[in-house]
Design an enzyme around this catalytic site. Structure first.
Site, PDB file in Angstrom:
ATOM      1  N   ASP A  10      41.888  23.940 -61.002  1.00  0.00           N
ATOM      2  CA  ASP A  10      40.432  22.259 -60.705  1.00  0.00           C
ATOM      3  C   ASP A  10      41.054  21.655 -59.781  1.00  0.00           C
ATOM      4  OD1 ASP A  10      37.831  22.525 -62.003  1.00  0.00           O
ATOM      5  OD2 ASP A  10      39.065  20.619 -63.032  1.00  0.00           O
ATOM      6  N   LEU A  11      39.565  21.147 -59.601  1.00  0.00           N
ATOM      7  CA  LEU A  11      39.650  20.127 -58.239  1.00  0.00           C
ATOM      8  C   LEU A  11      39.620  19.276 -58.961  1.00  0.00           C
ATOM      9  CD1 LEU A  11      40.298  18.863 -55.106  1.00  0.00           C
ATOM     10  CD2 LEU A  11      37.475  20.136 -55.041  1.00  0.00           C
ATOM     11  N   ASP A  12      38.733  18.778 -59.703  1.00  0.00           N
ATOM     12  CA  ASP A  12      37.734  16.976 -59.808  1.00  0.00           C
ATOM     13  C   ASP A  12      38.594  16.878 -61.108  1.00  0.00           C
ATOM     14  OD1 ASP A  12      35.687  16.594 -57.864  1.00  0.00           O
ATOM     15  OD2 ASP A  12      34.776  18.104 -59.047  1.00  0.00           O
ATOM     16  N   THR A  18      37.940  12.651 -58.555  1.00  0.00           N
ATOM     17  CA  THR A  18      35.915  12.711 -58.029  1.00  0.00           C
ATOM     18  C   THR A  18      35.190  12.040 -59.498  1.00  0.00           C
ATOM     19  OG1 THR A  18      35.587  14.620 -58.452  1.00  0.00           O
ATOM     20  CG2 THR A  18      36.546  14.068 -56.142  1.00  0.00           C
ATOM     21  N   LYS A  46      32.607  15.869 -67.043  1.00  0.00           N
ATOM     22  CA  LYS A  46      32.828  16.768 -66.453  1.00  0.00           C
ATOM     23  C   LYS A  46      33.128  18.325 -66.739  1.00  0.00           C
ATOM     24  CE  LYS A  46      36.582  13.104 -66.727  1.00  0.00           C
ATOM     25  NZ  LYS A  46      37.160  12.343 -67.435  1.00  0.00           N
ATOM     26  N   SER A 115      36.437  25.861 -59.011  1.00  0.00           N
ATOM     27  CA  SER A 115      36.310  24.633 -59.235  1.00  0.00           C
ATOM     28  C   SER A 115      33.908  25.068 -59.366  1.00  0.00           C
ATOM     29  CB  SER A 115      36.162  23.432 -58.026  1.00  0.00           C
ATOM     30  OG  SER A 115      35.358  22.269 -58.117  1.00  0.00           O
ATOM     31  N   ALA A 116      33.962  23.868 -60.042  1.00  0.00           N
ATOM     32  CA  ALA A 116      31.867  24.274 -60.106  1.00  0.00           C
ATOM     33  C   ALA A 116      31.643  23.545 -58.800  1.00  0.00           C
ATOM     34  CB  ALA A 116      31.879  23.857 -61.073  1.00  0.00           C
ATOM     35  N   LYS A 146      31.383  27.665 -66.006  1.00  0.00           N
ATOM     36  CA  LYS A 146      31.976  27.600 -67.020  1.00  0.00           C
ATOM     37  C   LYS A 146      31.444  27.061 -68.231  1.00  0.00           C
ATOM     38  CE  LYS A 146      35.958  25.253 -63.662  1.00  0.00           C
ATOM     39  NZ  LYS A 146      36.097  24.917 -63.382  1.00  0.00           N
ATOM     40  N   GLU A 170      43.265  22.360 -65.818  1.00  0.00           N
ATOM     41  CA  GLU A 170      41.484  22.499 -66.076  1.00  0.00           C
ATOM     42  C   GLU A 170      41.810  20.806 -66.826  1.00  0.00           C
ATOM     43  OE1 GLU A 170      38.893  21.996 -66.150  1.00  0.00           O
ATOM     44  OE2 GLU A 170      38.255  23.683 -64.690  1.00  0.00           O
ATOM     45  N   ASP A 171      40.869  20.093 -66.285  1.00  0.00           N
ATOM     46  CA  ASP A 171      40.626  18.649 -67.282  1.00  0.00           C
ATOM     47  C   ASP A 171      39.720  18.631 -68.326  1.00  0.00           C
ATOM     48  OD1 ASP A 171      38.992  18.275 -65.268  1.00  0.00           O
ATOM     49  OD2 ASP A 171      38.695  16.238 -65.333  1.00  0.00           O
TER      50      ASP A 171
HETATM   51  C1  BG6 Z   1      33.140  19.656 -61.258  1.00  0.00           C
HETATM   52  C2  BG6 Z   1      32.509  17.904 -61.973  1.00  0.00           C
HETATM   53  O1  BG6 Z   1      34.012  20.078 -60.734  1.00  0.00           O
HETATM   54  O2  BG6 Z   1      31.382  19.333 -60.365  1.00  0.00           O
HETATM   55  C3  BG6 Z   1      31.209  18.009 -62.151  1.00  0.00           C
HETATM   56  O3  BG6 Z   1      33.565  17.899 -63.046  1.00  0.00           O
HETATM   57  C4  BG6 Z   1      30.526  18.249 -60.881  1.00  0.00           C
HETATM   58  O4  BG6 Z   1      31.017  16.831 -62.286  1.00  0.00           O
HETATM   59  C5  BG6 Z   1      30.370  19.617 -60.756  1.00  0.00           C
HETATM   60  O5  BG6 Z   1      29.043  18.294 -62.145  1.00  0.00           O
HETATM   61  C6  BG6 Z   1      29.297  20.058 -59.408  1.00  0.00           C
HETATM   62  O6  BG6 Z   1      29.704  20.076 -58.381  1.00  0.00           O
HETATM   63  P1  BG6 Z   1      28.938  19.872 -57.398  1.00  0.00           P
HETATM   64  O7  BG6 Z   1      29.996  18.580 -56.098  1.00  0.00           O
HETATM   65  O8  BG6 Z   1      28.909  20.638 -56.738  1.00  0.00           O
HETATM   66  O9  BG6 Z   1      28.031  17.972 -56.766  1.00  0.00           O
HETATM   67 MG    MG Z   2      37.657  19.057 -63.751  1.00  0.00          MG
END
Ligand code: BG6
Ligand code: MG
Length: 216
Positions: A10-12, A18, A46, A115-116, A146, A170-171
């Site tokens: 996962d990224l964030d 972030t 998150k 990542s989402a 997810k 993953e967090d």
């Molecule tokens: C996830 C974050 O990685 O991405 C969420 O944990 C965030 O907080 C989601 O809403 C979507 O991100 P983005 O950058 O497409 O708005």
């Molecule tokens: Mg995350």
């Protein structure tokens, strides 16, 4: 013991933190609508998609908006968010994250990002980590959020490794659930009280080793 052939990150919250930027942008949006948004509420977002995050925030503020207004609000939040992440540097990579991804690659283990976020590529470019992933599956490439396993299954498929030989880092609890639903091993980054369903919980990738990977 399983022979692990791919690690999906996962990224964030795993590679970079972030959450503070998401928080600032959502807070600015909430304030512009006349209500506040707390860090505790931000915790609940998150791993949650942009559209769903907005729905939750509007609900907390007791505000109703039309679908067109919601789209404009999500775009506004993203503009503020992108403005902040455009200043990110490699100094914001979480401790041990780059080193562990590099160690995986040196050991012949495939690396994927799952990542989402639709801003994943921009963040990877800012922190100089694009070339460390064999594939990047992000919010632009999936239709189901997810805990649906789509993002991780696409990552596994792209690197040609069966799910049973993949480990997800993953967090967010929804991310651990997605890994389990996809038939993958998982490592939680954060608190065991929250991420207890994972095979292993650590506080950051600086605690991860290839030995621990193969003991999962
Ligand atoms: C996830 C974050 O990685 O991405 C969420 O944990 C965030 O907080 C989601 O809403 C979507 O991100 P983005 O950058 O497409 O708005
Ligand atoms: Mg995350």
């Amino acid at each position: 013991m399983t022979t692990i052939k791919a690690c999906i990150f996962d990224l964030d919250g795993v590679i970079v933190d972030t959450a503070i930027y998401h928080y600032k942008a959502w807070k600015r949006l909430a304030n512009s609508l006349g209500f506040d948004f707390t860090e505790e509420q931000n915790e609940q977002l998150k791993g949650v998609s942009r559209v769903r995050s907005l729905e939750l925030i509007l609900g907390w503020g007791g505000v109703t908006k039309t679908p067109a207004e919601q789209e404009a609000l999500a775009t506004q939040k993203n503009t503020w968010y992108v403005d902040m992440i455009s200043h990110m540097t490699p100094a914001e990579i979480l401790p041990g994250a780059k080193e562990f991804v590099e160690a995986c690659r040196q050991a012949g283990i495939k690396t994927a990002l799952g990542s989402a976020s639709k801003n994943s590529m921009m963040i990877l470019e800012k922190i100089n980590m694009v070339s460390l992933f064999d594939t990047v599956i992000d919010g632009n490439k999936v239709s189901k959020a997810k805990p649906d396993p789509e993002v991780f299954l696409k990552g596994a498929e792209a690197v040609g490794v069966p799910p049973a030989q993949c480990v997800v880092f993953e967090d967010a609890i929804a991310g651990i659930e997605a890994a389990i639903a996809g038939g993958m091993k998982s490592v939680g980054i954060g608190s065991p009280a929250v991420l207890g369903k994972a095979n292993l919980v650590i506080s950051g990738l600086n605690e991860m080793t290839l030995e621990k990977l193969n003991e999962l």
